[in-house]
Motif scaffolding. Structure first.
Motif, short mmCIF file in Angstrom:
data_model
loop_
_atom_site.label_atom_id
_atom_site.label_comp_id
_atom_site.label_asym_id
_atom_site.label_seq_id
_atom_site.Cartn_x
_atom_site.Cartn_y
_atom_site.Cartn_z
N GLY A 128 2.15 16.24 0.81
CA GLY A 128 0.72 16.27 1.07
C GLY A 128 0.25 15.09 1.90
N GLN A 129 -1.06 14.98 1.99
CA GLN A 129 -1.66 13.96 2.85
C GLN A 129 -1.39 12.55 2.35
OE1 GLN A 129 -5.78 14.99 3.15
NE2 GLN A 129 -5.44 16.40 4.85
N LEU A 130 -1.34 12.35 1.03
CA LEU A 130 -1.08 11.01 0.52
C LEU A 130 0.34 10.56 0.84
CD1 LEU A 130 -2.90 10.85 -2.94
CD2 LEU A 130 -3.47 9.66 -0.83
N ARG A 131 1.28 11.48 0.75
CA ARG A 131 2.66 11.11 1.10
C ARG A 131 2.79 10.87 2.60
NH1 ARG A 131 6.57 14.58 -2.86
NH2 ARG A 131 5.80 13.60 -4.76
N GLN A 132 2.06 11.63 3.40
CA GLN A 132 2.07 11.39 4.84
C GLN A 132 1.49 10.02 5.15
OE1 GLN A 132 0.02 14.61 6.74
NE2 GLN A 132 1.45 16.15 5.97
N ALA A 133 0.42 9.65 4.44
CA ALA A 133 -0.18 8.33 4.63
C ALA A 133 0.79 7.23 4.20
CB ALA A 133 -1.48 8.23 3.84
N ALA A 134 1.54 7.48 3.13
CA ALA A 134 2.52 6.49 2.67
C ALA A 134 3.63 6.29 3.70
CB ALA A 134 3.11 6.92 1.33
N VAL A 135 4.07 7.38 4.31
CA VAL A 135 5.10 7.27 5.35
C VAL A 135 4.57 6.50 6.55
CG1 VAL A 135 6.49 8.59 6.99
CG2 VAL A 135 6.38 9.29 4.61
N MET A 136 3.33 6.76 6.93
CA MET A 136 2.74 6.04 8.06
C MET A 136 2.59 4.55 7.73
SD MET A 136 2.56 8.22 10.40
CE MET A 136 1.61 7.39 11.63
N CYS A 137 2.23 4.24 6.48
CA CYS A 137 2.14 2.84 6.07
C CYS A 137 3.51 2.17 6.11
CB CYS A 137 1.53 2.72 4.68
SG CYS A 137 -0.24 2.97 4.65
N LEU A 138 4.56 2.91 5.73
CA LEU A 138 5.91 2.35 5.80
C LEU A 138 6.31 2.07 7.24
CD1 LEU A 138 8.05 4.30 3.19
CD2 LEU A 138 7.49 1.88 3.21
N LEU A 139 5.97 2.97 8.15
CA LEU A 139 6.27 2.73 9.57
C LEU A 139 5.52 1.51 10.09
CD1 LEU A 139 6.25 6.38 10.97
CD2 LEU A 139 8.21 4.87 10.72
N ALA A 140 4.24 1.42 9.74
CA ALA A 140 3.45 0.27 10.17
C ALA A 140 3.99 -1.02 9.57
CB ALA A 140 1.98 0.47 9.77
N ALA A 141 4.42 -0.96 8.31
CA ALA A 141 4.99 -2.15 7.67
C ALA A 141 6.25 -2.59 8.40
CB ALA A 141 5.29 -1.86 6.20
N VAL A 161 0.84 -1.20 0.00
CA VAL A 161 0.00 0.00 0.00
C VAL A 161 0.87 1.25 0.00
CG1 VAL A 161 -1.67 1.34 1.37
CG2 VAL A 161 -2.00 -1.12 1.04
N ALA A 162 1.93 1.26 0.79
CA ALA A 162 2.82 2.42 0.86
C ALA A 162 3.50 2.67 -0.48
CB ALA A 162 3.86 2.21 1.95
N VAL A 163 3.97 1.62 -1.13
CA VAL A 163 4.61 1.79 -2.43
C VAL A 163 3.59 2.32 -3.45
CG1 VAL A 163 5.66 0.53 -4.36
CG2 VAL A 163 6.42 0.11 -2.02
N GLY A 164 2.38 1.81 -3.40
CA GLY A 164 1.33 2.31 -4.29
C GLY A 164 1.02 3.78 -4.07
N LEU A 165 0.97 4.19 -2.80
CA LEU A 165 0.73 5.60 -2.51
C LEU A 165 1.88 6.47 -2.97
CD1 LEU A 165 -0.89 5.40 1.05
CD2 LEU A 165 -1.99 6.14 -1.06
N PHE A 166 3.10 6.01 -2.78
CA PHE A 166 4.25 6.78 -3.25
C PHE A 166 4.25 6.91 -4.77
CE2 PHE A 166 6.72 6.13 0.82
CZ PHE A 166 6.81 7.47 1.11
N LEU A 167 3.90 5.84 -5.46
CA LEU A 167 3.87 5.90 -6.92
C LEU A 167 2.75 6.80 -7.42
CD1 LEU A 167 4.64 2.22 -7.94
CD2 LEU A 167 6.15 4.22 -8.08
N SER A 168 1.63 6.85 -6.71
CA SER A 168 0.52 7.69 -7.16
C SER A 168 0.80 9.17 -6.93
CB SER A 168 -0.77 7.29 -6.45
OG SER A 168 -0.72 7.64 -5.09
N THR A 169 1.69 9.50 -6.00
CA THR A 169 2.00 10.91 -5.73
C THR A 169 3.34 11.32 -6.33
OG1 THR A 169 3.09 10.38 -3.63
CG2 THR A 169 0.74 10.87 -3.55
#
Length: 59
Positions: free
Chosen positions: A33-46, A18-26
């Motif tokens: 922005g918020q999508l990159r923040q969400a990607a970073v949080m997904c990376l931490l959770a991963a 999910v994090a890689v997908g969010l990073f690729l979409s942004t």
């Protein structure tokens, strides 16, 4: 490397995808922005879930 808790390891891998997908979409956007923040949080959770799944982190 041995998987201690398969469920948490799989959850970590899903968060990673999910994090890689969010990073690729942004990729074309500027700023943090918020999508990159969400990607970073997904990376931490991963990282946390994968570490628990591999037995490196005992929570």
């Amino acid at each position: 490397m041995q998987i201690v808790n398969a469920t948490r390891f799989v959850i970590g891998m899903v968060f990673l995808v999910v994090a890689v997908g969010l990073f690729l979409s942004t990729r074309g956007e500027r700023g943090f922005g918020q999508l990159r923040q969400a990607a970073v949080m997904c990376l931490l959770a991963a990282g946390i879930f994968t570490a628990i799944g591999l037995g490196w982190l005992d929570l």
